[in-house]
Scaffold this active site. Structure first.
Site, mmCIF file in Angstrom:
data_model
loop_
_atom_site.group_PDB
_atom_site.id
_atom_site.type_symbol
_atom_site.label_atom_id
_atom_site.label_comp_id
_atom_site.label_asym_id
_atom_site.label_seq_id
_atom_site.Cartn_x
_atom_site.Cartn_y
_atom_site.Cartn_z
ATOM 1 N N HIS A 82 -7.033 -5.569 2.258
ATOM 2 C CA HIS A 82 -5.888 -5.007 2.975
ATOM 3 C C HIS A 82 -5.374 -6.101 3.912
ATOM 4 C CE1 HIS A 82 -6.939 -0.623 2.276
ATOM 5 N NE2 HIS A 82 -8.130 -1.158 2.097
ATOM 6 N N HIS A 138 -10.296 -5.195 -3.254
ATOM 7 C CA HIS A 138 -8.965 -5.419 -2.665
ATOM 8 C C HIS A 138 -9.112 -5.785 -1.199
ATOM 9 C CE1 HIS A 138 -9.953 -1.112 -2.455
ATOM 10 N NE2 HIS A 138 -9.330 -1.078 -1.280
ATOM 11 N N GLY A 186 -15.555 3.439 3.497
ATOM 12 C CA GLY A 186 -14.152 3.823 3.368
ATOM 13 C C GLY A 186 -13.488 3.372 2.084
ATOM 14 N N GLN A 187 -14.262 2.822 1.145
ATOM 15 C CA GLN A 187 -13.633 2.385 -0.109
ATOM 16 C C GLN A 187 -13.307 3.599 -0.973
ATOM 17 O OE1 GLN A 187 -15.926 -0.355 -2.562
ATOM 18 N NE2 GLN A 187 -14.122 -0.895 -3.779
ATOM 19 N N ASP A 234 0.851 -1.189 0.000
ATOM 20 C CA ASP A 234 0.000 0.000 0.000
ATOM 21 C C ASP A 234 0.891 1.244 0.000
ATOM 22 O OD1 ASP A 234 -3.224 0.550 0.980
ATOM 23 O OD2 ASP A 234 -1.789 2.217 1.026
ATOM 24 N N ILE A 235 0.544 2.226 -0.831
ATOM 25 C CA ILE A 235 1.362 3.436 -0.982
ATOM 26 C C ILE A 235 1.299 4.308 0.277
ATOM 27 C CG2 ILE A 235 -0.369 4.997 -1.991
ATOM 28 C CD1 ILE A 235 1.730 5.618 -4.184
ATOM 29 N N ASN A 269 -13.085 -2.871 2.348
ATOM 30 C CA ASN A 269 -14.120 -1.855 2.434
ATOM 31 C C ASN A 269 -15.000 -1.965 1.196
ATOM 32 O OD1 ASN A 269 -12.948 -0.781 4.828
ATOM 33 N ND2 ASN A 269 -11.446 0.328 3.589
HETATM 34 P P1 AMP Z 1 -9.700 1.643 0.216
HETATM 35 O O1 AMP Z 1 -9.752 3.026 0.806
HETATM 36 O O2 AMP Z 1 -10.168 0.539 1.089
HETATM 37 O O3 AMP Z 1 -10.390 1.637 -1.149
HETATM 38 O O4 AMP Z 1 -8.182 1.327 -0.029
HETATM 39 C C1 AMP Z 1 -7.460 1.819 -1.115
HETATM 40 C C2 AMP Z 1 -6.022 1.739 -0.736
HETATM 41 O O5 AMP Z 1 -5.265 1.861 -1.929
HETATM 42 C C3 AMP Z 1 -5.544 2.823 0.215
HETATM 43 O O6 AMP Z 1 -5.022 2.228 1.409
HETATM 44 C C4 AMP Z 1 -4.481 3.567 -0.594
HETATM 45 O O7 AMP Z 1 -3.395 3.994 0.208
HETATM 46 C C5 AMP Z 1 -4.072 2.530 -1.611
HETATM 47 N N1 AMP Z 1 -3.524 3.053 -2.860
HETATM 48 C C6 AMP Z 1 -4.056 4.016 -3.641
HETATM 49 N N2 AMP Z 1 -3.289 4.200 -4.728
HETATM 50 C C7 AMP Z 1 -2.271 3.319 -4.640
HETATM 51 C C8 AMP Z 1 -1.144 3.028 -5.444
HETATM 52 N N3 AMP Z 1 -0.899 3.675 -6.597
HETATM 53 N N4 AMP Z 1 -0.286 2.051 -5.032
HETATM 54 C C9 AMP Z 1 -0.508 1.407 -3.883
HETATM 55 N N5 AMP Z 1 -1.555 1.632 -3.071
HETATM 56 C C10 AMP Z 1 -2.412 2.585 -3.429
#
Ligand code: AMP
Length: 111
Positions: free
Chosen positions: A99, A97, A90-91, A29-30, A84
């Site tokens: 986590h 995906h 929170g999505q 995760d970024i 989520n």
């Molecule tokens: P959610 O809020 O459950 O949809 O989770 C989306 C997740 O994707 C968040 O934890 C972000 O930090 C992560 N995210 C968004 N863009 C990227 C990216 N380019 N590379 C890795 N993780 C990312």
């Protein structure tokens, strides 16, 4: 509709990939919420748990197995798997995906 995770699958944007097979991809995760924070996604574009069809059951089982595998490979015995489904939950990226979080004490319930 493709999302930023579609771009990662197609290697159009970089990610730190920790696992890949024909159906699944796992990458860091970024914006990590824990010392270990990996996202496990299907290569197939599925929006979220709320949009799953009966025929997706085997794929989802596989994705959860991948969650366990990446945690095991990181040496984690305790970890959390969260998904989520929907903006109100929170999505923020509308590609299914999971986590995988670990490496610190995790409180319950989450926010
Ligand atoms: P959610 O809020 O459950 O949809 O989770 C989306 C997740 O994707 C968040 O934890 C972000 O930090 C992560 N995210 C968004 N863009 C990227 C990216 N380019 N590379 C890795 N993780 C990312």
């Amino acid at each position: 509709m493709s999302t930023i995770f579609g771009k990662i699958i197609r290697r159009e944007i970089p990610a730190t990939i920790v696992y890949e097979d024909d159906r699944a991809l796992a990458f860091e995760d970024i914006n990590p919420a824990a010392p270990f924070h990996v996202l496990v996604i299907p290569k197939q574009e599925i929006v979220n748990v709320g949009s799953l069809a009966e025929g997706d059951a085997a794929l989802v089982g596989h994705l959860l197995r991948v969650c366990g595998k990446v945690a095991e490979e990181a040496g984690l015995s305790d970890f959390r798997v969260v998904t989520n489904s929907g903006e109100g939950a929170g999505q923020s990226v509308f590609h299914l995906h999971f986590h995988v979080l670990g490496g610190r004490a995790l409180k319950w319930p989450p926010g």
